[in-house]
Design a protein around this motif. Structure first.
Motif, mmCIF file in Angstrom:
data_model
loop_
_atom_site.group_PDB
_atom_site.id
_atom_site.type_symbol
_atom_site.label_atom_id
_atom_site.label_comp_id
_atom_site.label_asym_id
_atom_site.label_seq_id
_atom_site.Cartn_x
_atom_site.Cartn_y
_atom_site.Cartn_z
ATOM 1 N N HIS A 1 -8.480 -1.981 3.787
ATOM 2 C CA HIS A 1 -9.107 -1.719 2.492
ATOM 3 C C HIS A 1 -10.054 -2.859 2.120
ATOM 4 O O HIS A 1 -11.187 -2.625 1.691
ATOM 5 C CB HIS A 1 -8.030 -1.529 1.413
ATOM 6 C CG HIS A 1 -8.582 -1.128 0.082
ATOM 7 N ND1 HIS A 1 -7.884 -1.284 -1.081
ATOM 8 C CD2 HIS A 1 -9.773 -0.573 -0.282
ATOM 9 C CE1 HIS A 1 -8.615 -0.857 -2.102
ATOM 10 N NE2 HIS A 1 -9.760 -0.420 -1.646
ATOM 11 N N VAL B 1 0.619 0.980 -5.424
ATOM 12 C CA VAL B 1 1.338 0.260 -4.371
ATOM 13 C C VAL B 1 1.503 -1.194 -4.760
ATOM 14 O O VAL B 1 2.568 -1.779 -4.620
ATOM 15 C CB VAL B 1 0.598 0.403 -3.019
ATOM 16 C CG1 VAL B 1 1.215 -0.529 -1.991
ATOM 17 C CG2 VAL B 1 0.679 1.831 -2.534
ATOM 18 N N ILE C 1 1.261 -19.933 5.405
ATOM 19 C CA ILE C 1 1.118 -19.112 4.201
ATOM 20 C C ILE C 1 2.479 -18.676 3.653
ATOM 21 O O ILE C 1 2.934 -19.155 2.623
ATOM 22 C CB ILE C 1 0.227 -17.885 4.481
ATOM 23 C CG1 ILE C 1 -1.096 -18.331 5.138
ATOM 24 C CG2 ILE C 1 -0.073 -17.128 3.195
ATOM 25 C CD1 ILE C 1 -1.847 -17.228 5.827
ATOM 26 N N ALA D 1 -3.043 -13.567 0.020
ATOM 27 C CA ALA D 1 -2.548 -12.630 1.030
ATOM 28 C C ALA D 1 -2.720 -13.234 2.426
ATOM 29 O O ALA D 1 -3.730 -13.864 2.725
ATOM 30 C CB ALA D 1 -3.258 -11.294 0.929
ATOM 31 N N CYS D 2 -1.720 -12.979 3.275
ATOM 32 C CA CYS D 2 -1.590 -13.675 4.558
ATOM 33 C C CYS D 2 -2.285 -12.951 5.705
ATOM 34 O O CYS D 2 -2.101 -13.309 6.861
ATOM 35 C CB CYS D 2 -0.113 -13.848 4.856
ATOM 36 S SG CYS D 2 0.810 -12.300 4.684
ATOM 37 N N VAL E 1 -7.400 -13.924 8.611
ATOM 38 C CA VAL E 1 -6.758 -15.107 8.028
ATOM 39 C C VAL E 1 -5.979 -15.839 9.135
ATOM 40 O O VAL E 1 -5.390 -15.199 10.003
ATOM 41 C CB VAL E 1 -5.788 -14.668 6.900
ATOM 42 C CG1 VAL E 1 -5.049 -15.857 6.314
ATOM 43 C CG2 VAL E 1 -6.542 -13.922 5.818
ATOM 44 N N ASP F 1 -10.277 -15.545 4.448
ATOM 45 C CA ASP F 1 -9.578 -16.797 4.154
ATOM 46 C C ASP F 1 -8.791 -16.617 2.871
ATOM 47 O O ASP F 1 -9.184 -15.848 1.997
ATOM 48 C CB ASP F 1 -10.570 -17.963 3.952
ATOM 49 C CG ASP F 1 -10.835 -18.714 5.241
ATOM 50 O OD1 ASP F 1 -9.861 -19.150 5.873
ATOM 51 O OD2 ASP F 1 -12.019 -18.839 5.624
ATOM 52 N N ILE F 2 -7.706 -17.338 2.764
ATOM 53 C CA ILE F 2 -6.937 -17.386 1.513
ATOM 54 C C ILE F 2 -7.867 -17.853 0.386
ATOM 55 O O ILE F 2 -7.913 -17.289 -0.688
ATOM 56 C CB ILE F 2 -5.789 -18.424 1.655
ATOM 57 C CG1 ILE F 2 -4.838 -18.061 2.774
ATOM 58 C CG2 ILE F 2 -5.083 -18.613 0.317
ATOM 59 C CD1 ILE F 2 -3.882 -16.978 2.438
ATOM 60 N N SER G 1 4.429 3.144 3.239
ATOM 61 C CA SER G 1 3.368 3.638 2.368
ATOM 62 C C SER G 1 2.111 2.786 2.504
ATOM 63 O O SER G 1 1.001 3.293 2.634
ATOM 64 C CB SER G 1 3.882 3.639 0.921
ATOM 65 O OG SER G 1 2.818 3.606 0.025
ATOM 66 N N VAL G 2 2.290 1.454 2.524
ATOM 67 C CA VAL G 2 1.142 0.567 2.668
ATOM 68 C C VAL G 2 0.453 0.794 4.004
ATOM 69 O O VAL G 2 -0.768 0.833 4.097
ATOM 70 C CB VAL G 2 1.591 -0.922 2.519
ATOM 71 C CG1 VAL G 2 0.449 -1.862 2.887
ATOM 72 C CG2 VAL G 2 2.059 -1.202 1.103
ATOM 73 N N LYS H 1 -7.896 -24.643 2.275
ATOM 74 C CA LYS H 1 -7.815 -23.242 2.695
ATOM 75 C C LYS H 1 -6.421 -22.663 2.481
ATOM 76 O O LYS H 1 -6.274 -21.440 2.430
ATOM 77 C CB LYS H 1 -8.167 -23.120 4.176
ATOM 78 C CG LYS H 1 -9.652 -23.172 4.453
ATOM 79 C CD LYS H 1 -9.891 -22.783 5.879
ATOM 80 C CE LYS H 1 -11.349 -22.628 6.173
ATOM 81 N NZ LYS H 1 -11.542 -22.149 7.555
ATOM 82 N N ARG I 1 -5.436 4.852 7.001
ATOM 83 C CA ARG I 1 -6.517 5.743 6.535
ATOM 84 C C ARG I 1 -7.808 4.961 6.340
ATOM 85 O O ARG I 1 -8.881 5.384 6.774
ATOM 86 C CB ARG I 1 -6.108 6.454 5.229
ATOM 87 C CG ARG I 1 -5.071 7.556 5.440
ATOM 88 C CD ARG I 1 -5.044 8.532 4.253
ATOM 89 N NE ARG I 1 -4.730 7.883 2.989
ATOM 90 C CZ ARG I 1 -3.504 7.602 2.566
ATOM 91 N NH1 ARG I 1 -2.453 7.905 3.306
ATOM 92 N NH2 ARG I 1 -3.309 7.019 1.391
ATOM 93 N N LYS J 1 -1.591 3.991 4.200
ATOM 94 C CA LYS J 1 -2.826 3.765 3.440
ATOM 95 C C LYS J 1 -3.776 2.897 4.265
ATOM 96 O O LYS J 1 -4.976 3.178 4.369
ATOM 97 C CB LYS J 1 -2.485 3.068 2.130
ATOM 98 C CG LYS J 1 -3.691 2.713 1.280
ATOM 99 C CD LYS J 1 -3.302 2.026 -0.011
ATOM 100 C CE LYS J 1 -2.487 2.901 -0.909
ATOM 101 N NZ LYS J 1 -3.276 4.016 -1.458
ATOM 102 N N CYS K 1 1.419 -12.063 10.554
ATOM 103 C CA CYS K 1 1.199 -10.911 9.680
ATOM 104 C C CYS K 1 -0.034 -10.068 10.052
ATOM 105 O O CYS K 1 0.024 -8.841 9.939
ATOM 106 C CB CYS K 1 1.132 -11.369 8.229
ATOM 107 S SG CYS K 1 2.445 -12.554 7.803
#
Lengths: 224, 224
Positions: free
Chosen positions: A101, B5, B129, A95-96, A125, A70-71, A15-16, B156, A22, A19, A130
């Motif tokens: 989006h 989500v 991370i 988030a890594c 990042v 960057d984180i 699902s992610v 960071k 898109r 998305k 990832c």
């Protein structure tokens, strides 16, 4: 128990990803509609993405804009602005990777004047794993590997190095002090990814950067 | 759509984490029951985790065993075995971190003879991370930062550097060739994590490694 969790994870991932895809398509339409060519730079932390982009900022000037991922901290965007380009910092807050989006949101804040801008570089990042699963809407995906990381990293992180268009080996100025076999790294990358283009540079000394920037320029000049 | 989500992701994360924590507790009970002290080493790709562990393997010999985490390839386990220690390779096949379940599975394959073994070192997947959120059942979490990565990486990647017990700054032999301010790195780490212990080493030349190994030995001698 574990299988149940795995199964749930797969559903959510699907699902992610749809998305994400898109939003990636939206970004691609928006940017190509304005004639802006887009790069996605992926590497480990500290491989030199920002230093490469500073060097590119001096070459391209205001024809280039940069999105920094960057984180935490705004340090990289400040470095790019000082080098002469518009920069927008995305702080992912844990988030890594960047996703399409977050990039879409950043684009809404930037000045995308097609008369001034020809190139958008997105610094992902610092993470060799990832980010490789997320299309951001880029035209070219660049993997950066730095000499101190070692020549064995390509086969250890195959999902990234099989998905890139261009491999940039950075920090070539440190070659005399380290055991890094450039031929081995290139050969192992081509074993995963036969069509990959390779540049060897030192963003710090400038070695190879003009040739790399000429190549990037020829890529968007050909596309335009 | 996006909020939905996100909400689903939080539920799954909670479920995965409580499962991870249960396996971490199992690992901790199993290992401490046998008097085996456990380290979790986390760093970027290429910061020198395996070289540090090779140096430790020469110091501790068969008193130490190693679990190697990598996306792909068995190269690191082979290096550790050559240096004189038992090693078990976990190939995560894409996953960006080790979890306690994978470690639990590895422990089931290893010779954990408490008369021979005093120390288990787990080399996590190269990533600053994602591994920071997963307790593996370790007694000590070590963050490794290498000089070529730059002295700006601590702030960071705060989730890792605020969660470690020990910071090891590696590749000190490259200090003359790079702009890396050791005092700044230590100060920024202590701003997140006031109790962190810091060692500066070069696993390649051996500089600082005996002091670091003595410290590790004193940690498990005190605990036993």
């Amino acid at each position: 128990m574990c299988d149940e969790v795995t199964e749930q994870k797969v559903d959510i991932t699907t699902s992610v990803m749809s998305k994400n895809d898109r939003f990636a398509e939206d970004n691609r339409e928006l940017l190509s509609g304005k004639g802006i060519y887009t790069l996605n730079l992926i590497s480990s932390p500290g491989a030199g993405k920002t230093t490469v982009l500073e060097s590119m900022a001096r070459f391209f000037g205001p024809r280039m804009a940069v999105i920094e991922g960057d984180i935490q901290t705004r340090r990289d965007a400040e470095r790019i602005e000082k080098a002469g380009c518009q920069a927008w910092q995305i702080e992912t807050g844990g988030a890594c990777h960047l996703d399409a989006h977050a990039v879409n949101h950043a684009l809404g804040h930037m000045n995308l004047d097609p008369d001034a801008l020809e190139l958008l570089a997105i610094e992902n990042v610092g993470n060799l794993i990832c980010p490789s699963g997320y299309d951001l809407g880029e035209d070219m995906r660049i993997g950066l590997l730095s000499v101190p990381e070692g020549d064995d990293k390509i086969l250890k992180y195959p999902s990234l190095f099989s998905s890139i268009n261009v491999l940039v080996i950075n920090k070539m100025d440190l070659i005399p002090h380290l055991d890094f076999d450039v031929d081995r790294a290139i050969e192992e990358c081509r074993s995963l990814n036969p069509d990959v283009l390779v540049f060897t540079v030192s963003a710090k000394t400038g070695e190879g950067m003009e040739e790399f920037c000429d190549f990037v320029e020829s890529s968007f000049s050909t596309t335009a």
